[in-house]
Write a protein that holds these residues in place. Structure first.
Motif, PDB file in Angstrom:
ATOM      1  N   GLY A 186       0.813  -1.209   0.000  1.00  0.00           N
ATOM      2  CA  GLY A 186       0.000   0.000   0.000  1.00  0.00           C
ATOM      3  C   GLY A 186       0.846   1.259   0.000  1.00  0.00           C
ATOM      4  O   GLY A 186       0.530   2.234  -0.679  1.00  0.00           O
ATOM      5  N   TRP A 187       1.945   1.221   0.749  1.00  0.00           N
ATOM      6  CA  TRP A 187       2.835   2.378   0.782  1.00  0.00           C
ATOM      7  C   TRP A 187       3.421   2.647  -0.598  1.00  0.00           C
ATOM      8  O   TRP A 187       3.396   3.785  -1.079  1.00  0.00           O
ATOM      9  CB  TRP A 187       3.960   2.156   1.800  1.00  0.00           C
ATOM     10  N   ARG A 188       3.959   1.624  -1.239  1.00  0.00           N
ATOM     11  CA  ARG A 188       4.621   1.825  -2.535  1.00  0.00           C
ATOM     12  C   ARG A 188       3.641   2.337  -3.587  1.00  0.00           C
ATOM     13  O   ARG A 188       3.955   3.247  -4.359  1.00  0.00           O
ATOM     14  CB  ARG A 188       5.268   0.511  -2.990  1.00  0.00           C
ATOM     15  N   VAL A 189       2.453   1.731  -3.623  1.00  0.00           N
ATOM     16  CA  VAL A 189       1.461   2.166  -4.604  1.00  0.00           C
ATOM     17  C   VAL A 189       1.019   3.597  -4.320  1.00  0.00           C
ATOM     18  O   VAL A 189       0.962   4.445  -5.218  1.00  0.00           O
ATOM     19  CB  VAL A 189       0.253   1.214  -4.601  1.00  0.00           C
ATOM     20  N   SER A 190       0.712   3.896  -3.055  1.00  0.00           N
ATOM     21  CA  SER A 190       0.197   5.221  -2.702  1.00  0.00           C
ATOM     22  C   SER A 190       1.249   6.296  -2.902  1.00  0.00           C
ATOM     23  O   SER A 190       0.949   7.403  -3.367  1.00  0.00           O
ATOM     24  CB  SER A 190      -0.300   5.212  -1.255  1.00  0.00           C
ATOM     25  N   TRP A 191       2.506   5.989  -2.542  1.00  0.00           N
ATOM     26  CA  TRP A 191       3.574   6.971  -2.758  1.00  0.00           C
ATOM     27  C   TRP A 191       3.697   7.282  -4.246  1.00  0.00           C
ATOM     28  O   TRP A 191       3.801   8.450  -4.651  1.00  0.00           O
ATOM     29  CB  TRP A 191       4.898   6.432  -2.237  1.00  0.00           C
ATOM     30  N   SER A 192       3.670   6.255  -5.060  1.00  0.00           N
ATOM     31  CA  SER A 192       3.811   6.455  -6.502  1.00  0.00           C
ATOM     32  C   SER A 192       2.643   7.250  -7.069  1.00  0.00           C
ATOM     33  O   SER A 192       2.826   8.103  -7.942  1.00  0.00           O
ATOM     34  CB  SER A 192       3.916   5.094  -7.203  1.00  0.00           C
ATOM     35  N   LEU A 193       1.447   6.983  -6.555  1.00  0.00           N
ATOM     36  CA  LEU A 193       0.280   7.749  -7.008  1.00  0.00           C
ATOM     37  C   LEU A 193       0.407   9.215  -6.598  1.00  0.00           C
ATOM     38  O   LEU A 193       0.075  10.115  -7.375  1.00  0.00           O
ATOM     39  CB  LEU A 193      -0.996   7.145  -6.445  1.00  0.00           C
ATOM     40  N   GLY A 194       0.877   9.445  -5.376  1.00  0.00           N
ATOM     41  CA  GLY A 194       1.061  10.817  -4.936  1.00  0.00           C
ATOM     42  C   GLY A 194       2.058  11.557  -5.808  1.00  0.00           C
ATOM     43  O   GLY A 194       1.870  12.727  -6.166  1.00  0.00           O
ATOM     44  N   TRP A 195       3.126  10.859  -6.180  1.00  0.00           N
ATOM     45  CA  TRP A 195       4.139  11.453  -7.056  1.00  0.00           C
ATOM     46  C   TRP A 195       3.580  11.745  -8.446  1.00  0.00           C
ATOM     47  O   TRP A 195       3.767  12.829  -9.000  1.00  0.00           O
ATOM     48  CB  TRP A 195       5.337  10.512  -7.154  1.00  0.00           C
ATOM     49  N   ARG A 196       2.874  10.786  -9.023  1.00  0.00           N
ATOM     50  CA  ARG A 196       2.449  10.905 -10.412  1.00  0.00           C
ATOM     51  C   ARG A 196       1.209  11.783 -10.585  1.00  0.00           C
ATOM     52  O   ARG A 196       1.050  12.438 -11.614  1.00  0.00           O
ATOM     53  CB  ARG A 196       2.175   9.511 -10.982  1.00  0.00           C
TER      54      ARG A 196
END
Length: 339
Positions: free
Chosen positions: A304-314
């Motif tokens: 969840g962290w990796r997906v959410s961080w990437s979404l926040g970035w993109r």
């Protein structure tokens, strides 16, 4: 030892707090257990709590910790504002920061003081097991355990978390404190501006902090998304230094606005930036593949962290009007320029 009324404290510990009644006693007890042999002050900067945090601080100050002081930091929202207001109320020439939900390690107070006698800006390691033994859905890793952080798009600098940081008051005031316009990565932004003003950030292993991780999948994902968005904001603000390329020593900005280090070739900078921008897509793909083989709640939190961080970035869209930091304008190194 606190000294008399007119005694100037030698160290101020600034703690931003918002609805921290359940966790703050752990931090205060850890500080009280290592009261130093010289005058100091501990400022809890209440950023508008409604859970009785202020009453708890008043009780501790009256009954067991006279060096403790409650600061009303509700005029402006956010941890950056709380820290800035706290430093404005502090009297000491040395400032140490820790958070209301963590726990300073043994000897932390003396270690910060001694480090600030030798250096202008210091930070220490995070330890992630002491406060997280019962966590069910927290991420499995802890950042900044053995060294400072290096941003992939700004490899010529180091950064540190504000929850375990010390700085001379004069340096803090030189850069105008923390950027109150940043909701996350405000500590990274602070570290970058301090270094651009020519002050080294030094890692001191003795300044140990036990950090409390977010627990619960929704809380983990919200934090990760915000962190990704904060990184994207950093990329915008420091675009000029991103384009200077990898492998350079930190660029400092002189009083006349001249940069001490020149730029690398544009081709190298563009290639580096493209690598950074594509990392988010690869991270989402890896995280989704891992999601099908999670074995415990912590595994799911990691995904969840990796997906959410990437979404926040993109997905974060940056206002083009957000001020950038520039080597030709020293005024942009002041936090007020980013508000």
């Amino acid at each position: 030892m606190t000294g008399g009324v007119d005694t100037v404290p030698e160290l101020a510990v600034v703690i931003p707090a918002y609805d921290a009644r359940t966790t703050l006693p752990t931090q205060l007890a850890a500080l009280l257990a290592q009261r130093p042999p010289w005058p100091w002050e501990v400022l809890v900067c209440d950023n508008g709590s409604t859970d009785g945090t202020a009453a708890l601080v008043d009780d501790w100050a009256a009954t067991r910790m006279p060096e403790l002081r409650l600061v009303d930091a509700s005029a402006r929202c956010g941890p950056s504002a709380a820290r800035n207001i706290g430093v404005g109320e502090a009297r000491a020439p040395r400032i140490a920061f820790c958070d209301a939900d963590d726990q300073v390690g043994d000897g932390w107070v003396l270690a910060v003081r001694h480090a600030l006698d030798e250096h202008e800006f210091v930070a220490g390691p995070f330890e992630g097991s002491v406060l997280n033994e019962g966590a069910g859905s927290a991420v499995s890793w802890t950042a900044q355990t053995e060294a400072l952080t290096v941003k992939p798009f700004l490899p010529q600098f180091v950064t540190a978390g504000s929850g375990n940081m010390g700085v001379l008051r004069a340096v803090f005031e030189e850069v105008g404190g923390f950027d109150e316009g940043a909701r996350t990565a405000e500590d990274d932004d602070f570290c970058l501006r301090v270094q651009l003003c020519g002050h080294e950030l030094v890692f001191v292993p003795e300044i140990l902090l036990h950090v409390r991780r977010r627990d619960g999948l929704w809380r983990v994902c919200r934090q990760a998304y915000a962190y990704g968005a904060g990184e994207r904001r950093l990329l915008h603000r420091y675009q000029e230094f991103v384009e200077q390329g990898a492998g350079q020593a930190p660029t400092t900005v002189a009083a006349d606005g001249a940069a001490a280090v020149g730029s690398d070739p544009v081709r190298r900078a563009a290639r580096r930036l493209a690598q950074v921008l594509s990392r988010g897509a690869r991270r989402i793909g890896r995280a989704l593949r891992r999601a099908v083989r999670v074995r415990r709640p912590g595994d799911l939190a990691d995904v969840g962290w990796r997906v959410s961080w990437s979404l926040g970035w993109r997905l974060t869209r940056i206002d083009p009007a957000l001020p950038r930091v520039s080597s030709t304008d020293p005024r942009t190194l002041h936090a007020g320029a980013g508000r």
